[in-house]
Write a protein that holds these residues in place. Structure first.
Motif: not given
Length: 77
Positions: A11-34
């Motif tokens: 969901x937008x607003x969820x905090x996740x870890x991007x395992x490909x970059x080993x970075x933490x981020x908040x989901x801001x949007x979904x667009x074209x499968x990303x």
């Protein structure tokens, strides 16, 4: 129907870890499968594939939120 099921988008607003970059981020949007992610406290957004992100544990999420609040508190008005 065969094949692998589509990866669920966090969901937008969820905090996740991007395992490909080993970075933490908040989901801001979904667009074209990303997913569009932004670091805690703001900064440059980046894109990630849903299969490359994992939800943060409760302690990781709390730590990220505290860091975000600390950064905001240090910013001048």
């Amino acid at each position: 129907m065969t094949g692998t099921p589509p990866t669920a988008f966090p969901e937008v607003g969820t905090m996740v870890r991007d395992t490909s970059r080993d970075k933490v981020g908040r989901v801001m949007a979904h667009l074209h499968g990303t997913l569009w992610l932004r670091p805690p406290g703001g900064g440059q957004e980046w894109t990630a594939y849903p299969q490359d992100v994992l939800p943060l544990s409760a302690s990781e999420s709390l730590s990220s939120r505290v860091a975000e609040l600390n950064r905001r508190a240090r910013q001048p008005y």
